[in-house]
Design a protein around this motif. Structure first.
Motif, PDB file in Angstrom:
ATOM      1  N   HIS A  19     -11.230  -2.924 -28.499  1.00 55.70           N
ATOM      2  CA  HIS A  19     -11.590  -3.770 -27.354  1.00 55.70           C
ATOM      3  C   HIS A  19     -12.514  -4.923 -27.755  1.00 55.70           C
ATOM      4  O   HIS A  19     -12.970  -5.681 -26.899  1.00 55.70           O
ATOM      5  CB  HIS A  19     -12.194  -2.924 -26.216  1.00 55.70           C
ATOM      6  CG  HIS A  19     -13.624  -2.535 -26.391  1.00 55.70           C
ATOM      7  ND1 HIS A  19     -14.002  -1.301 -26.867  1.00 55.70           N
ATOM      8  CD2 HIS A  19     -14.772  -3.208 -26.147  1.00 55.70           C
ATOM      9  CE1 HIS A  19     -15.330  -1.239 -26.892  1.00 55.70           C
ATOM     10  NE2 HIS A  19     -15.816  -2.383 -26.478  1.00 55.70           N
ATOM     11  N   ASP A  20     -12.765  -5.051 -29.053  1.00 56.22           N
ATOM     12  CA  ASP A  20     -13.589  -6.143 -29.596  1.00 56.22           C
ATOM     13  C   ASP A  20     -14.965  -6.220 -28.939  1.00 56.22           C
ATOM     14  O   ASP A  20     -15.368  -7.258 -28.411  1.00 56.22           O
ATOM     15  CB  ASP A  20     -12.873  -7.488 -29.471  1.00 56.22           C
ATOM     16  CG  ASP A  20     -11.717  -7.619 -30.435  1.00 56.22           C
ATOM     17  OD1 ASP A  20     -11.789  -7.042 -31.530  1.00 56.22           O
ATOM     18  OD2 ASP A  20     -10.725  -8.292 -30.091  1.00 56.22           O
ATOM     19  N   GLY A  21     -15.674  -5.097 -28.978  1.00 56.48           N
ATOM     20  CA  GLY A  21     -17.012  -5.078 -28.426  1.00 56.48           C
ATOM     21  C   GLY A  21     -17.858  -3.985 -29.053  1.00 56.48           C
ATOM     22  O   GLY A  21     -17.349  -3.099 -29.740  1.00 56.48           O
ATOM     23  N   LEU A  22     -19.162  -4.051 -28.792  1.00 49.87           N
ATOM     24  CA  LEU A  22     -20.080  -3.048 -29.324  1.00 49.87           C
ATOM     25  C   LEU A  22     -19.943  -1.735 -28.571  1.00 49.87           C
ATOM     26  O   LEU A  22     -19.627  -1.718 -27.385  1.00 49.87           O
ATOM     27  CB  LEU A  22     -21.518  -3.547 -29.217  1.00 49.87           C
ATOM     28  CG  LEU A  22     -21.869  -4.722 -30.122  1.00 49.87           C
ATOM     29  CD1 LEU A  22     -23.259  -5.241 -29.784  1.00 49.87           C
ATOM     30  CD2 LEU A  22     -21.778  -4.326 -31.577  1.00 49.87           C
ATOM     31  N   SER A  23     -20.178  -0.633 -29.275  1.00 51.90           N
ATOM     32  CA  SER A  23     -20.091   0.689 -28.669  1.00 51.90           C
ATOM     33  C   SER A  23     -21.003   1.661 -29.407  1.00 51.90           C
ATOM     34  O   SER A  23     -21.132   1.591 -30.619  1.00 51.90           O
ATOM     35  CB  SER A  23     -18.654   1.204 -28.731  1.00 51.90           C
ATOM     36  OG  SER A  23     -18.590   2.565 -28.359  1.00 51.90           O
ATOM     37  N   LEU A  37     -11.465   0.782 -39.770  1.00 49.55           N
ATOM     38  CA  LEU A  37     -11.198   0.584 -38.352  1.00 49.55           C
ATOM     39  C   LEU A  37     -12.031   1.572 -37.546  1.00 49.55           C
ATOM     40  O   LEU A  37     -11.842   2.787 -37.652  1.00 49.55           O
ATOM     41  CB  LEU A  37      -9.707   0.786 -38.067  1.00 49.55           C
ATOM     42  CG  LEU A  37      -9.240   0.600 -36.638  1.00 49.55           C
ATOM     43  CD1 LEU A  37      -9.370  -0.873 -36.237  1.00 49.55           C
ATOM     44  CD2 LEU A  37      -7.794   1.040 -36.500  1.00 49.55           C
ATOM     45  N   PHE A  38     -12.967   1.044 -36.769  1.00 52.88           N
ATOM     46  CA  PHE A  38     -13.807   1.855 -35.892  1.00 52.88           C
ATOM     47  C   PHE A  38     -13.333   1.664 -34.458  1.00 52.88           C
ATOM     48  O   PHE A  38     -13.025   0.540 -34.047  1.00 52.88           O
ATOM     49  CB  PHE A  38     -15.277   1.427 -35.997  1.00 52.88           C
ATOM     50  CG  PHE A  38     -15.918   1.844 -37.284  1.00 52.88           C
ATOM     51  CD1 PHE A  38     -16.622   3.033 -37.362  1.00 52.88           C
ATOM     52  CD2 PHE A  38     -15.824   1.053 -38.418  1.00 52.88           C
ATOM     53  CE1 PHE A  38     -17.227   3.425 -38.552  1.00 52.88           C
ATOM     54  CE2 PHE A  38     -16.421   1.433 -39.609  1.00 52.88           C
ATOM     55  CZ  PHE A  38     -17.121   2.625 -39.669  1.00 52.88           C
ATOM     56  N   VAL A  39     -13.266   2.773 -33.695  1.00 53.26           N
ATOM     57  CA  VAL A  39     -12.772   2.726 -32.321  1.00 53.26           C
ATOM     58  C   VAL A  39     -13.683   3.569 -31.427  1.00 53.26           C
ATOM     59  O   VAL A  39     -14.083   4.672 -31.802  1.00 53.26           O
ATOM     60  CB  VAL A  39     -11.318   3.252 -32.250  1.00 53.26           C
ATOM     61  CG1 VAL A  39     -10.773   3.175 -30.848  1.00 53.26           C
ATOM     62  CG2 VAL A  39     -10.413   2.475 -33.196  1.00 53.26           C
ATOM     63  N   CYS A  40     -13.997   3.060 -30.230  1.00 51.97           N
ATOM     64  CA  CYS A  40     -14.871   3.778 -29.303  1.00 51.97           C
ATOM     65  C   CYS A  40     -14.130   4.925 -28.626  1.00 51.97           C
ATOM     66  O   CYS A  40     -12.898   5.020 -28.677  1.00 51.97           O
ATOM     67  CB  CYS A  40     -15.436   2.821 -28.257  1.00 51.97           C
ATOM     68  SG  CYS A  40     -14.249   2.262 -27.029  1.00 51.97           S
ATOM     69  N   ALA A  41     -14.885   5.794 -27.955  1.00 53.13           N
ATOM     70  CA  ALA A  41     -14.314   6.981 -27.306  1.00 53.13           C
ATOM     71  C   ALA A  41     -13.270   6.608 -26.262  1.00 53.13           C
ATOM     72  O   ALA A  41     -12.204   7.232 -26.189  1.00 53.13           O
ATOM     73  CB  ALA A  41     -15.424   7.812 -26.676  1.00 53.13           C
ATOM     74  N   GLY A  42     -13.529   5.617 -25.452  1.00 53.87           N
ATOM     75  CA  GLY A  42     -12.578   5.201 -24.418  1.00 53.87           C
ATOM     76  C   GLY A  42     -11.266   4.711 -25.001  1.00 53.87           C
ATOM     77  O   GLY A  42     -10.187   5.078 -24.522  1.00 53.87           O
ATOM     78  N   CYS A  43     -11.332   3.904 -26.047  1.00 54.38           N
ATOM     79  CA  CYS A  43     -10.124   3.377 -26.685  1.00 54.38           C
ATOM     80  C   CYS A  43      -9.385   4.478 -27.441  1.00 54.38           C
ATOM     81  O   CYS A  43      -8.151   4.498 -27.459  1.00 54.38           O
ATOM     82  CB  CYS A  43     -10.462   2.220 -27.614  1.00 54.38           C
ATOM     83  SG  CYS A  43     -11.008   0.731 -26.732  1.00 54.38           S
ATOM     84  N   ARG A  44     -10.127   5.408 -28.061  1.00 50.37           N
ATOM     85  CA  ARG A  44      -9.471   6.535 -28.746  1.00 50.37           C
ATOM     86  C   ARG A  44      -8.671   7.361 -27.755  1.00 50.37           C
ATOM     87  O   ARG A  44      -7.528   7.742 -28.017  1.00 50.37           O
ATOM     88  CB  ARG A  44     -10.506   7.416 -29.457  1.00 50.37           C
ATOM     89  CG  ARG A  44     -11.097   6.788 -30.687  1.00 50.37           C
ATOM     90  CD  ARG A  44     -11.863   7.780 -31.551  1.00 50.37           C
ATOM     91  NE  ARG A  44     -12.775   8.649 -30.847  1.00 50.37           N
ATOM     92  CZ  ARG A  44     -14.061   8.388 -30.644  1.00 50.37           C
ATOM     93  NH1 ARG A  44     -14.581   7.255 -31.095  1.00 50.37           N
ATOM     94  NH2 ARG A  44     -14.832   9.242 -30.016  1.00 50.37           N
ATOM     95  N   LEU A  45      -9.251   7.642 -26.600  1.00 49.37           N
ATOM     96  CA  LEU A  45      -8.577   8.429 -25.576  1.00 49.37           C
ATOM     97  C   LEU A  45      -7.353   7.678 -25.033  1.00 49.37           C
ATOM     98  O   LEU A  45      -6.269   8.243 -24.928  1.00 49.37           O
ATOM     99  CB  LEU A  45      -9.555   8.753 -24.446  1.00 49.37           C
ATOM    100  CG  LEU A  45      -9.036   9.621 -23.322  1.00 49.37           C
ATOM    101  CD1 LEU A  45      -8.647  11.002 -23.851  1.00 49.37           C
ATOM    102  CD2 LEU A  45     -10.087   9.759 -22.234  1.00 49.37           C
ATOM    103  N   LYS A  46      -7.530   6.420 -24.722  1.00 49.94           N
ATOM    104  CA  LYS A  46      -6.457   5.597 -24.147  1.00 49.94           C
ATOM    105  C   LYS A  46      -5.271   5.449 -25.094  1.00 49.94           C
ATOM    106  O   LYS A  46      -4.121   5.445 -24.670  1.00 49.94           O
ATOM    107  CB  LYS A  46      -7.014   4.219 -23.786  1.00 49.94           C
ATOM    108  CG  LYS A  46      -6.014   3.295 -23.133  1.00 49.94           C
ATOM    109  CD  LYS A  46      -6.665   1.983 -22.744  1.00 49.94           C
ATOM    110  CE  LYS A  46      -5.669   1.055 -22.093  1.00 49.94           C
ATOM    111  NZ  LYS A  46      -6.295  -0.212 -21.703  1.00 49.94           N
ATOM    112  N   HIS A  47      -5.540   5.342 -26.409  1.00 47.54           N
ATOM    113  CA  HIS A  47      -4.482   5.071 -27.386  1.00 47.54           C
ATOM    114  C   HIS A  47      -4.119   6.287 -28.238  1.00 47.54           C
ATOM    115  O   HIS A  47      -3.313   6.180 -29.170  1.00 47.54           O
ATOM    116  CB  HIS A  47      -4.886   3.903 -28.290  1.00 47.54           C
ATOM    117  CG  HIS A  47      -5.122   2.631 -27.525  1.00 47.54           C
ATOM    118  ND1 HIS A  47      -4.090   1.861 -27.017  1.00 47.54           N
ATOM    119  CD2 HIS A  47      -6.267   2.013 -27.157  1.00 47.54           C
ATOM    120  CE1 HIS A  47      -4.590   0.815 -26.379  1.00 47.54           C
ATOM    121  NE2 HIS A  47      -5.909   0.892 -26.456  1.00 47.54           N
TER     122      HIS A  47
END
Length: 56
Positions: A19-23, A37-47
């Motif tokens: 999502h191109d933002g800090l988390s 590649l780092f991904v936040c909890a919301g994006c991990r769940l969604k994808h």
């Protein structure tokens, strides 16, 4: 100097590449020639992404 503020323990913040933002929930999900590649909890769940530390 005491500011009167309870700062607590420091937070770990990383950039979410989805999502191109800090988390403060970003976890490493992939490494390779293109980099990490780092991904936040919301994006991990969604994808449906799994943190690298939890992959078999």
């Amino acid at each position: 100097m005491d500011t009167g503020q309870d700062t607590g323990p420091p937070r770990t913040i990383a950039w979410c590449h989805w999502h191109d933002g800090l988390s403060d929930t970003a976890r490493l999900v992939q490494t390779g020639e293109a980099g990490c590649l780092f991904v936040c909890a919301g994006c991990r769940l969604k994808h449906g992404l799994v943190p690298l530390a939890n992959q078999p």
